[in-house]
Enzyme design. Structure first.
Site, PDB file in Angstrom:
ATOM      1  N   ASP A 303       0.841  -1.202   0.000  1.00  0.00           N
ATOM      2  CA  ASP A 303       0.000   0.000   0.000  1.00  0.00           C
ATOM      3  C   ASP A 303       0.876   1.252   0.000  1.00  0.00           C
ATOM      4  O   ASP A 303       0.638   2.206   0.739  1.00  0.00           O
ATOM      5  CB  ASP A 303      -0.964   0.018   1.194  1.00  0.00           C
ATOM      6  CG  ASP A 303      -2.033   1.101   1.071  1.00  0.00           C
ATOM      7  OD1 ASP A 303      -2.138   1.717  -0.012  1.00  0.00           O
ATOM      8  OD2 ASP A 303      -2.750   1.345   2.060  1.00  0.00           O
ATOM      9  N   PHE A 321      -4.161  10.271   4.703  1.00  0.00           N
ATOM     10  CA  PHE A 321      -3.819   8.927   5.131  1.00  0.00           C
ATOM     11  C   PHE A 321      -2.721   8.348   4.232  1.00  0.00           C
ATOM     12  O   PHE A 321      -2.687   8.616   3.033  1.00  0.00           O
ATOM     13  CB  PHE A 321      -5.036   8.002   5.032  1.00  0.00           C
ATOM     14  CG  PHE A 321      -6.126   8.279   6.029  1.00  0.00           C
ATOM     15  CD1 PHE A 321      -6.020   7.839   7.334  1.00  0.00           C
ATOM     16  CD2 PHE A 321      -7.264   8.974   5.649  1.00  0.00           C
ATOM     17  CE1 PHE A 321      -7.037   8.076   8.253  1.00  0.00           C
ATOM     18  CE2 PHE A 321      -8.288   9.221   6.553  1.00  0.00           C
ATOM     19  CZ  PHE A 321      -8.175   8.769   7.867  1.00  0.00           C
ATOM     20  N   GLY A 322      -1.830   7.521   4.810  1.00  0.00           N
ATOM     21  CA  GLY A 322      -0.928   6.729   3.991  1.00  0.00           C
ATOM     22  C   GLY A 322       0.543   6.937   4.258  1.00  0.00           C
ATOM     23  O   GLY A 322       0.971   8.026   4.656  1.00  0.00           O
TER      24      GLY A 322
END
Length: 424
Positions: A303, A321-322
Site C-alpha cells: 500500500d 492517510f498513507g
C-alpha cells in the site's frame, strides 16, 4: 544479450553458491559454477537472489498528483525495493474509468515505468458513484482488475452487480473495505486506548470487518474472485477464515506496517503514523500474523502511498492517510520477522512472489529455467539504517525512518535488464 549472475544464494539451495544464466528476458540455466560466456557478469557475492517481488497494491499518483509521486519515481522506488511487478491503484485524476483514460495511463506507463506495472480500473465511475464502469471495454484496454481503493463501495447492490459482471468477465474485484456509516467524528487513528490518551478521534475496526462480512456473502452468491486490501483487524481475519472454510473464493493481503506496528507505537500526534486502515491494537497485530501463517491471509502488499512533506507535517488532523513502503518492505519484514524466527525466509519470499502470482494468474514469481528473468538480490548480512537519503521515491512519509534493517536490496533485474544496483 547474456547476463550471468555468479555466486547467488537461492531459496531451496541455501548452502551452495549458484550461478544463473539469463539470455534476453529468460532464465536459461541455473547451476553451480556455470562455464558459459556472457556479455555482462554480476557477482551476487553470496547474497540472496529471489524471484522479483510482486506488489499488488501501490499508488503511483500520476496523473493528477505528480507532486507526491510519478510513474517514473514510483517504479524507481519499487525497483529499489526489489519489486519487479507492481499493481497500480486507480485513485488518480482523472481516474481510469473509461477506455480513453485507461489508454492514457497505459501510455504513461509505457513511457516512464522502470518495472512492470499492471493498472487497476475503478469499479464505479469516478470511484465514488454507484454507476458501474464498462468492465469488458476496460479489460480490453488493459485493466488488470477492478477496485475503488481509497473508498469502500457503500451500497451492497452496487457491489453485487459489480461482482456479477466481474465473474462473467473472469476478472477480480479488489476491495478497500470501509463502511462510512460507521465512521464518526472524522476518525484519524484506531479507536482504542491510545487515541483517547492523545485526544484524537477514533476509527472502529467495525468499519472494515462488517463490510468484509457483507462482501464475502456477495462473492459466494456471484462466484467472483474477491480480494481484500490491507486487512487490519482481528474480526476481519475471523470473517475471512470462516469464508475460506465455506469455500468462498476470497483472498486477502496485509501490509508490513500492520504486521510490524500497533497503536502502541504511536507516542504522539504524528501524521507519519496516519494510515487507512489505522494501526490497531496489539491483539489485532498478532491476529494478522497468525492469519498469514495459517493461510487465512494470502500475501503481503505495501500500500505504498506517497504524500509530500508539507502534507505529512504536524497533526494527524487534516493530513492525508498513507505511508510509503516499496523500498523498505523486504528488509523490515526480514529483520523483524525472519531474524526473530517468527516466520521462515522461504515463507516471506513466497508471500511476496509466488503467492500473488498464483492468485492473480501472473506468469512470474518463479526462479527456474524458462521463467521470466525478473530477479531481486538482497544483502542479509550487513546492517543499515533507513534514512530519507536512501529513498528513491519522491516522498519520504514513513514512520520507519531510523529503523535498523538487514536485507537491503543489492540489485534488481526486470526482463534480464538491471534496473537497480547498489552503489559501491
Amino acid at each position: 544479450m547474456k547476463l550471468l549472475i555468479k555466486n547467488a544464494r537461492i531459496i531451496g539451495n541455501h548452502d551452495f553458491p549458484t550461478d544463473i544464466l539469463i539470455e534476453d528476458s529468460t532464465i536459461k540455466k541455473i547451476g553451480m559454477d556455470l562455464k558459459v560466456s556472457a556479455e555482462k557478469i554480476l557477482n551476487a557475492k553470496g547474497k540472496l537472489v529471489t524471484p522479483g517481488l510482486i506488489d499488488v497494491h501501490v499508488h503511483l499518483r500520476e496523473p493528477g498528483f505528480e507532486y507526491k509521486e510519478t510513474i517514473a519515481t514510483g517504479t524507481a522506488a519499487a525497483a529499489r525495493g526489489g519489486f519487479t511487478t507492481i499493481c497500480a491503484m486507480p485513485n488518480v485524476n482523472p481516474a481510469p474509468d473509461s477506455v480513453k483514460k485507461m489508454q492514457n495511463i497505459q501510455r504513461l506507463i509505457s513511457k516512464s515505468a522502470k518495472v512492470k506495472v499492471k493498472q487497476y480500473a475503478p469499479i464505479t465511475e469516478q470511484l465514488t458513484s454507484d454507476r458501474l464502469t464498462d468492465q469488458r471495454a476496460l479489460v480490453n484496454a488493459g485493466a488488470f482488475a477492478f477496485t475503488n481503493d481509497g473508498v469502500g463501495v457503500q451500497t451492497a447492490a452496487t457491489m453485487y452487480l459489480a461482482m456479477k459482471e466481474a465473474a462473467k468477465n473472469k476478472v477480480s474485484i479488489i476491495a478497500h473495505t470501509e463502511d462510512d456509516s460507521l465512521l464518526f467524528d472524522g476518525g484519524v487513528m484506531h479507536e482504542g486506548k491510545r487515541n483517547k490518551e492523545l485526544n484524537l478521534s477514533g476509527m472502529s475496526q467495525l468499519t472494515e470487518s462488517t463490510q468484509i462480512a457483507r462482501d464475502v456473502l456477495l462473492a459466494e452468491a456471484t462466484g467472483v474472485h474477491y480480494h481484500i486490501c490491507h486487512v487490519s483487524a482481528k474480526e476481519s481475519v475471523r470473517v475471512i477464515r470462516d469464508a475460506k472454510k465455506a469455500g468462498i473464493n476470497v483472498t486477502a493481503e496485509v501490509t508490513p506496517h500492520h504486521l510490524l506496528m500497533s497503536e502502541e507505537d504511536i507516542l504522539s500526534d504524528n501524521s507519519l503514523f496516519k494510515m487507512n486502515p489505522p494501526l490497531r491494537s496489539k491483539a489485532d497485530q498478532e491476529a494478522l500474523l497468525e492469519g498469514l501463517l495459517d493461510g487465512t491471509i494470502d500475501m503481503i502488499a505495501t500500500d505504498h502511498a506517497p504524500h509530500s512533506d508539507e502534507e505529512k507535517q504536524g497533526s494527524m488532523i487534516g493530513s492525508p492517510f498513507g505511508i510509503i513502503g516499496s523500498e523498505t518492505a523486504f528488509p523490515l519484514l526480514y529483520t523483524n520477522l525472519v531474524k526473530t524466527r517468527r516466520v521462515t525466509l522461504d515463507q516471506l519470499v513466497e508471500w511476496l512472489t509466488s503467492k500473488p502470482a498464483e492468485i492473480f494468474n501472473m506468469d512470474i514469481g518463479r526462479l527456474e529455467v524458462g521463467a521470466p528473468a525478473d530477479l531481486a538480490c538482497f544483502d542479509l548480512q550487513n546492517e543499515k539504517v533507513i534514512s530519507k537519503e536512501m529513498l528513491h521515491s519522491k516522498s519520504s512519509n514513513t514512520p520507519f525512518i531510523g529503523w535498523k534493517i538487514y536485507g537491503d536490496t543489492y540489485f534488481t533485474i526486470v526482463d534480464g535488464q538491471v534496473v537497480y544496483q547498489e552503489e559501491n
